[in-house]
Design an enzyme around this catalytic site. Structure first.
Site, PDB file in Angstrom:
ATOM      1  CE  LYS A 116      31.551 -34.467   2.778  1.00 60.14           C
ATOM      2  NZ  LYS A 116      30.883 -33.719   4.136  1.00 60.14           N
ATOM      3  N   GLY A 228      15.829 -39.931   8.260  1.00 60.81           N
ATOM      4  CA  GLY A 228      17.280 -39.837   7.757  1.00 60.81           C
ATOM      5  C   GLY A 228      17.516 -39.328   9.500  1.00 60.81           C
ATOM      6  N   GLY A 230      20.322 -41.103  10.889  1.00 60.76           N
ATOM      7  CA  GLY A 230      21.780 -42.007  11.651  1.00 60.76           C
ATOM      8  C   GLY A 230      22.670 -40.689  12.672  1.00 60.76           C
ATOM      9  CG  ASN A 231      26.500 -38.082  14.028  1.00 58.50           C
ATOM     10  OD1 ASN A 231      26.250 -37.141  13.709  1.00 58.50           O
ATOM     11  ND2 ASN A 231      27.155 -38.530  14.847  1.00 58.50           N
ATOM     12  CB  ALA A 232      22.820 -35.295  11.011  1.00 58.49           C
ATOM     13  N   GLY A 233      20.374 -36.705  11.930  1.00 64.44           N
ATOM     14  CA  GLY A 233      19.045 -36.989  12.183  1.00 64.44           C
ATOM     15  C   GLY A 233      18.541 -37.657  13.589  1.00 64.44           C
TER      16      GLY A 233
END
Ligand code: NAD
Length: 427
Positions: A116, A228, A230-233
């Site tokens: 990471k 959230g 963003g991309n995931a949410g």
């Protein structure tokens, strides 16, 4: 009198996510009766690099940023993991995320290890030019430990396909030739994979579909809250509705949340977020805080923002039947025990959100033979991997009579430990 320089490297947040990751591993090691040396080896990153990045700002000044790259374990293959740009980034957050990447690649059984990266910065306060110079500066420092056969980054919180493109370009300059496979999550025009953009959410929804079958819970129309956006949410909202018929009643972002008992339409929320920069104040909705969103009486709860949001303080107040952990590390070990006792079915982060790294791996494979798959093929292969991982973990949870996260650790740690042993790292 000289004024003190304000510290720009933050102390670890509480609870420290790396301590959480180590504690989770310790529990699995005990159940597996893991060899002591292997256990101690797996408690720590193999390598980490701390970098200091001077970046020319638009006003002509130079600002100093700090960043990290942690290669946690490469026993099963080159390390892989995203790069996060966040004001609260700490080395221990990056270590924890790198550890979780190690378990994630192992649980979905792809031939990679875990890593990471992160930079302490607030991308919202940077111009595009400053963001590009910061991204390139990071790769100039960290590039020495990256490589197709060494370590392959990808996007994470507040990093985008455009940032991956700048990073891949800087790396190409360092090498003297294009090597796009060294970074995944790139735009399609630069060797990205079809289906990468929504892969994390899609993988999580495939897991939820399987959980629904096992638990005999009707997902069509099931009320859902997503933290959230963003991309995931945001893709969880879209695909949750499209693939299994979820009724999303609440969503949030860093500025707060919105609620509608009749359900929130994906296109309306997305358009509002694109126009205003936030989901808050969407006409026809009520305001809700991020804390209250987690305690809503819904069937499905999807944490898709940051770590440690479900803790000993609020776990008993979370009524959801299924928790779909798209975020990394949203639940602390104490909260896990409370949820397990309450009968909440948690689909643990490094299984649930492994769709992203799985399609990133597909992207590496396609880059390596320079031939690209259809979106349909990517979806089918992702479904196969996610469904297999979900059931492997569910089955182990039944055999050992433990919660799903511990079961996921048992599956993953066993695989990494086997590689460590076969390679002769530990006698
Ligand atoms: P993103 O940058 O696209 O979005 C992050 C979202 O979280 C934004 O909507 C932001 O406003 C919101 N947010 C930030 N702080 C918040 C807070 N305190 N409360 C509520 N919302 C907050 O990031 P992403 O890629 O969607 O990542 C979200 C989570 O998913 C992270 O934990 C990340 O590690 C994990 N994840 C992402 C991927 C991926 O492929 N994108 C893969 C695996 C795991």
């Amino acid at each position: 009198m000289a004024t003190a320089v304000k510290p720009d490297i933050k102390l670890e947040p509480s609870p420290n996510p790396f301590e959480v990751a180590q504690q989770q591993l310790d529990e699995a090691a005990e159940l597996l009766e893991l060899d002591t040396a292997i256990h101690h080896l797996l408690r720590w990153p193999l390598r980490e690099l701390h970098v200091t990045l001077p970046v020319r700002m638009d006003d002509g000044s130079t600002k100093i940023f700090h960043g990290f790259r942690v290669q946690y374990n490469d026993a099963r293959g080159p390390t892989k993991g995203g790069i996060r740009f966040h004001p609260d980034e700490t080395i221990d957050t990056v270590r924890a995320l790198a550890a979780w990447m190690t378990w994630k690649t192992a649980v979905v059984d792809i031939p990679l290890g875990g890593a990471k990266g992160g930079v302490i910065c607030n991308p919202k306060e940077l111009s595009d030019g400053e963001l590009e110079r910061l991204s390139r500066a990071y790769i100039r420092q960290v590039g020495r430990m990256l490589g197709l056969k060494k370590d392959i980054p990808a996007p994470d919180v507040y990093t985008t396909p455009q940032i991956m493109a700048w990073m891949a370009d800087e790396y190409a300059f360092m090498k003297g030739y294009n090597e796009f496979g060294v970074i995944t999550g790139k735009p399609l025009a630069l060797g990205g994979s079809a289906g990468r953009e929504d892969a994390t959410a899609r993988g999580g929804i495939y897991c939820l579909r399987e959980a629904g079958k096992i638990l005999d819970i009707q997902l069509d129309g099931a009320t859902t809250a997503i933290q959230g956006y963003g991309n995931a949410g945001s893709f969880a909202h879209k695909l949750g509705a499209e693939l299994v018929g979820l009724k999303v009643v609440a969503v949030s972002d860093s500025r707060g949340g919105i609620y509608s008992k009749d359900g929130l339409n994906y296109s309306d929320v997305l358009a509002h977020k694109q126009n205003t920069g936030s989901v808050i104040d969407l006409p026809g909705t009520e305001a809700i805080t991020n804390d209250a969103l987690l305690e809503l009486d819904v069937t499905v709860s999807i944490p898709a923002a940051l770590e440690s949001v479900c803790t000993v303080r609020n776990a008993a107040d979370i009524p959801a039947k299924i928790i779909v952990e798209l975020a990394n590390g949203p639940t602390t070990p104490e909260a896990d025990k409370i949820l397990y006792k309450a009968g909440t079915y948690v689909i643990p982060d490094f299984v649930c959100n492994a769709g992203g790294v799985t399609v990133s791996y597909f992207e590496m494979v396609q880059n390596a033979y320079n031939y690209y798959w259809t979106e349909q093929l990517v979806h089918e292969r992702l479904d196969e991997k996610m469904t297999a991982a979900f059931h492997a973990v569910h089955d182990v949870a039944q055999v050992y009579n433990v919660h799903n996260r511990l079961a996921a650790y048992l599956v993953a740690v066993n695989r990494v430990a086997e590689a460590v042993k076969l390679r002769g790292w530990v006698a």
